[in-house]
Design a protein around this motif. Structure first.
Motif, PDB file in Angstrom:
ATOM      1  N   ILE A   1      10.234 -10.683  -4.256  1.00 43.09           N
ATOM      2  CA  ILE A   1       9.879  -9.560  -4.764  1.00 43.09           C
ATOM      3  C   ILE A   1      10.716  -9.170  -5.706  1.00 43.09           C
ATOM      4  N   VAL A   2      10.065  -8.898  -7.241  1.00 48.96           N
ATOM      5  CA  VAL A   2      10.467  -8.859  -8.074  1.00 48.96           C
ATOM      6  C   VAL A   2      10.754  -7.344  -8.510  1.00 48.96           C
ATOM      7  N   VAL A   3      11.860  -6.785  -8.604  1.00 46.90           N
ATOM      8  CA  VAL A   3      11.758  -5.427  -9.299  1.00 46.90           C
ATOM      9  C   VAL A   3      11.948  -5.552 -10.809  1.00 46.90           C
ATOM     10  N   ALA A   4      11.716  -4.798 -11.257  1.00 50.59           N
ATOM     11  CA  ALA A   4      11.554  -4.997 -13.070  1.00 50.59           C
ATOM     12  C   ALA A   4      11.023  -3.517 -13.549  1.00 50.59           C
ATOM     13  N   PRO A   5      11.350  -3.637 -14.940  1.00 45.90           N
ATOM     14  CA  PRO A   5      11.237  -2.278 -15.510  1.00 45.90           C
ATOM     15  C   PRO A   5       9.029  -1.436 -15.108  1.00 45.90           C
ATOM     16  N   GLU A   6       9.272  -0.334 -15.246  1.00 41.48           N
ATOM     17  CA  GLU A   6       8.298   0.059 -14.491  1.00 41.48           C
ATOM     18  C   GLU A   6       6.864  -0.561 -15.850  1.00 41.48           C
ATOM     19  N   SER A   7       7.468  -1.131 -17.200  1.00 41.99           N
ATOM     20  CA  SER A   7       6.434  -1.438 -18.123  1.00 41.99           C
ATOM     21  C   SER A   7       5.479  -2.181 -18.143  1.00 41.99           C
TER      22      SER A   7
ATOM     23  N   ASP B   1       0.884  -1.218  -0.259  1.00 43.26           N
ATOM     24  CA  ASP B   1      -0.065   0.275   0.184  1.00 43.26           C
ATOM     25  C   ASP B   1       1.377   1.471   0.238  1.00 43.26           C
ATOM     26  N   ARG B   2       2.414   1.390   0.525  1.00 42.93           N
ATOM     27  CA  ARG B   2       2.949   2.291   0.270  1.00 42.93           C
ATOM     28  C   ARG B   2       2.983   2.962  -1.264  1.00 42.93           C
ATOM     29  N   ALA B   3       3.025   4.526  -1.481  1.00 43.74           N
ATOM     30  CA  ALA B   3       2.797   5.280  -2.308  1.00 43.74           C
ATOM     31  C   ALA B   3       4.193   5.002  -3.254  1.00 43.74           C
ATOM     32  N   PHE B   4       5.046   4.439  -2.336  1.00 39.93           N
ATOM     33  CA  PHE B   4       6.286   4.832  -3.264  1.00 39.93           C
ATOM     34  C   PHE B   4       7.120   3.799  -2.353  1.00 39.93           C
ATOM     35  N   VAL B   5       8.954   2.961  -2.485  1.00 45.53           N
ATOM     36  CA  VAL B   5       9.831   2.238  -1.660  1.00 45.53           C
ATOM     37  C   VAL B   5      10.885   2.712  -2.808  1.00 45.53           C
ATOM     38  N   ARG B   6      11.940   2.822  -1.075  1.00 43.74           N
ATOM     39  CA  ARG B   6      13.295   2.449  -1.722  1.00 43.74           C
ATOM     40  C   ARG B   6      13.908   1.000  -2.045  1.00 43.74           C
ATOM     41  N   GLN B   7      14.987   0.988  -2.064  1.00 41.46           N
ATOM     42  CA  GLN B   7      15.842  -0.844  -2.779  1.00 41.46           C
ATOM     43  C   GLN B   7      16.429  -0.545  -0.982  1.00 41.46           C
ATOM     44  N   ALA B   8      16.352   0.754   0.359  1.00 34.97           N
ATOM     45  CA  ALA B   8      16.851  -0.442   1.854  1.00 34.97           C
ATOM     46  C   ALA B   8      15.364  -0.703   2.023  1.00 34.97           C
ATOM     47  N   ASP B   9      13.936  -0.543   1.731  1.00 38.07           N
ATOM     48  CA  ASP B   9      12.835  -1.095   2.269  1.00 38.07           C
ATOM     49  C   ASP B   9      12.805  -2.329   1.992  1.00 38.07           C
ATOM     50  N   LEU B  10      12.920  -2.635   0.735  1.00 36.70           N
ATOM     51  CA  LEU B  10      12.956  -4.224   0.364  1.00 36.70           C
ATOM     52  C   LEU B  10      14.182  -4.777   0.525  1.00 36.70           C
ATOM     53  N   ASP B  11      15.299  -4.393   1.103  1.00 34.20           N
ATOM     54  CA  ASP B  11      16.371  -5.579   1.647  1.00 34.20           C
ATOM     55  C   ASP B  11      16.259  -5.476   2.768  1.00 34.20           C
ATOM     56  N   GLY B  12      15.337  -4.183   3.291  1.00 30.31           N
ATOM     57  CA  GLY B  12      14.956  -4.612   4.801  1.00 30.31           C
ATOM     58  C   GLY B  12      14.066  -6.428   5.659  1.00 30.31           C
ATOM     59  N   ASP B  13      13.070  -6.059   4.196  1.00 32.38           N
ATOM     60  CA  ASP B  13      11.990  -6.878   3.892  1.00 32.38           C
ATOM     61  C   ASP B  13      12.448  -8.663   4.373  1.00 32.38           C
ATOM     62  N   PRO B  14      11.577  -9.956   5.229  1.00 37.07           N
ATOM     63  CA  PRO B  14      12.741 -10.925   4.854  1.00 37.07           C
ATOM     64  C   PRO B  14      12.344 -11.941   3.312  1.00 37.07           C
ATOM     65  N   THR B  15      11.573 -10.934   2.519  1.00 39.06           N
ATOM     66  CA  THR B  15      11.111 -12.144   1.086  1.00 39.06           C
ATOM     67  C   THR B  15      11.979 -11.627   0.478  1.00 39.06           C
ATOM     68  N   PRO B  16      12.799 -12.554   0.268  1.00 39.45           N
ATOM     69  CA  PRO B  16      13.747 -12.303  -1.254  1.00 39.45           C
ATOM     70  C   PRO B  16      13.472 -11.211  -2.056  1.00 39.45           C
ATOM     71  N   CYS B  17      14.201 -10.872  -2.468  1.00 42.69           N
ATOM     72  CA  CYS B  17      14.430  -9.647  -4.154  1.00 42.69           C
ATOM     73  C   CYS B  17      14.848 -10.220  -5.277  1.00 42.69           C
ATOM     74  N   TRP B  18      14.511 -10.168  -5.794  1.00 48.49           N
ATOM     75  CA  TRP B  18      14.813 -10.871  -7.384  1.00 48.49           C
ATOM     76  C   TRP B  18      14.969  -9.228  -7.892  1.00 48.49           C
ATOM     77  N   PRO B  19      16.220  -9.043  -8.977  1.00 46.46           N
ATOM     78  CA  PRO B  19      17.079 -10.192  -9.542  1.00 46.46           C
ATOM     79  C   PRO B  19      18.280 -10.236  -8.604  1.00 46.46           C
ATOM     80  N   ALA B  20      18.449  -9.721  -7.558  1.00 45.91           N
ATOM     81  CA  ALA B  20      20.249  -9.579  -6.736  1.00 45.91           C
ATOM     82  C   ALA B  20      19.785 -11.449  -5.548  1.00 45.91           C
ATOM     83  N   ARG B  21      18.265 -11.746  -5.462  1.00 46.48           N
ATOM     84  CA  ARG B  21      18.356 -13.768  -4.761  1.00 46.48           C
ATOM     85  C   ARG B  21      17.637 -13.985  -6.225  1.00 46.48           C
ATOM     86  N   HIS B  22      17.809 -15.369  -6.426  1.00 46.35           N
ATOM     87  CA  HIS B  22      17.516 -17.009  -7.412  1.00 46.35           C
ATOM     88  C   HIS B  22      17.737 -15.712  -9.169  1.00 46.35           C
TER      89      HIS B  22
END
Length: 280
Positions: free
Chosen positions: A217-223, A177-198
């Motif tokens: 959690i998948v970080v991908a291009p906005e399109s 529900d966040r309007a936006f996040v930063r990479q630190a938010d994702l790194d601090g979450d227990p869910t693995p973040c792709w493509p850094a993981r897997h």
């Protein structure tokens, strides 16, 4: 060197066994061994170390194995492109992953049809790694690729659109529900973040399914937002590395139909540099 000799050596280099290489080539082993020895004499170097119980490539053999693969791949690609160019009804084969066109393709196809050099366009939807491979082996004329994630060596390219990143996660995730996040938010979450993981997972459908299950959690291009599943949330990542959508094609390609396609894509991208709602 003859192409036939390179093909013989490449088979031996890959199999590291004269018998298996000969079987693969459909020939007897003694002629194959003699052909490799003849090649070694011609080059004045030893390519195969035969001193042990199993054969191995020498440093010179390793170099030739790499170069032979390039030559044979280029020859196969040239053969495929020549055959396709000689067809009565020429086509432009465009390779892309689903959603990998930066949102430009529908308008691009419409605009391209109006160009006097346009030909029929065949779209090939394929996996991430398959797009560049299709360009290299001659099965595709042009592909939508993404920089800096893909190797553009041997290709000419035209940048079309720079995209920010979004985090794709299950709709019930605490960050959804966040309007936006930063990479630190994702790194601090227990869910693995792709493509850094897997990073070995490259199939988009698999990534989306794992996201829906709360495994990634998948970080991908906005399109990718345009094709998002209803059970997934998409949150802009303010400091995600930018991704550039590019059109890529083999170097030194001479094709009026391809040139028209690239020219049309570049003009369209200039008029539509980003989505109106790209910024949070």
């Amino acid at each position: 060197m003859e192409t036939r000799e390179l093909a013989y050596f490449a088979a031996v280099a890959e199999e590291l066994h004269f018998g298996r290489a000969a079987e693969r080539l459909g020939m007897a082993q003694p002629p194959l061994s003699r052909a490799i020895q003849k090649l070694e004499r011609r080059l004045g170097v030893t390519l195969i170390d035969r001193s042990g119980r199993t054969i191995a490539l020498t440093p010179a053999g390793e170099v030739l194995a790499e170069e032979a693969a390039k030559v044979l791949d280029a020859l196969a690609a040239a053969t495929e492109r020549t055959r396709r160019a000689g067809r009565a009804a020429p086509r432009l084969v465009v390779a892309l992953k689903p959603g990998g066109d930066g949102g430009l393709l529908p308008a691009l196809l419409d605009a391209y049809r109006a160009d006097p050099d346009a030909v029929e366009v065949e779209l090939v939807l394929c996996a991430v790694a398959e797009r560049a491979r299709m360009l290299r082996d001659g099965r595709a004329d042009v592909a939508f690729l993404h920089s800096p994630y893909e190797d553009l060596t041997g290709f000419d390219s035209e940048p079309l659109r720079v995209e920010g990143g979004v985090a794709i996660m299950r709709s019930g995730h605490p960050l959804a529900d966040r309007a936006f996040v930063r990479q630190a938010d994702l790194d601090g979450d227990p869910t693995p973040c792709w493509p850094a993981r897997h990073p070995e997972i490259t199939d988009p459908a698999t990534l989306m399914q794992l996201s829906a299950l709360g495994r990634l959690i998948v970080v991908a291009p906005e399109s990718v937002r345009e094709q998002l599943r209803r059970d997934l949330a998409c949150v802009p990542v303010l400091d995600a590395p930018p991704t550039t959508v590019v059109l890529a094609w083999p170097e030194r390609t001479r094709s009026r139909a391809l040139a028209a396609f690239v020219r049309t894509a570049a003009a369209l991208a200039e008029r539509r540099p980003f989505y109106a709602d790209d910024q949070p």
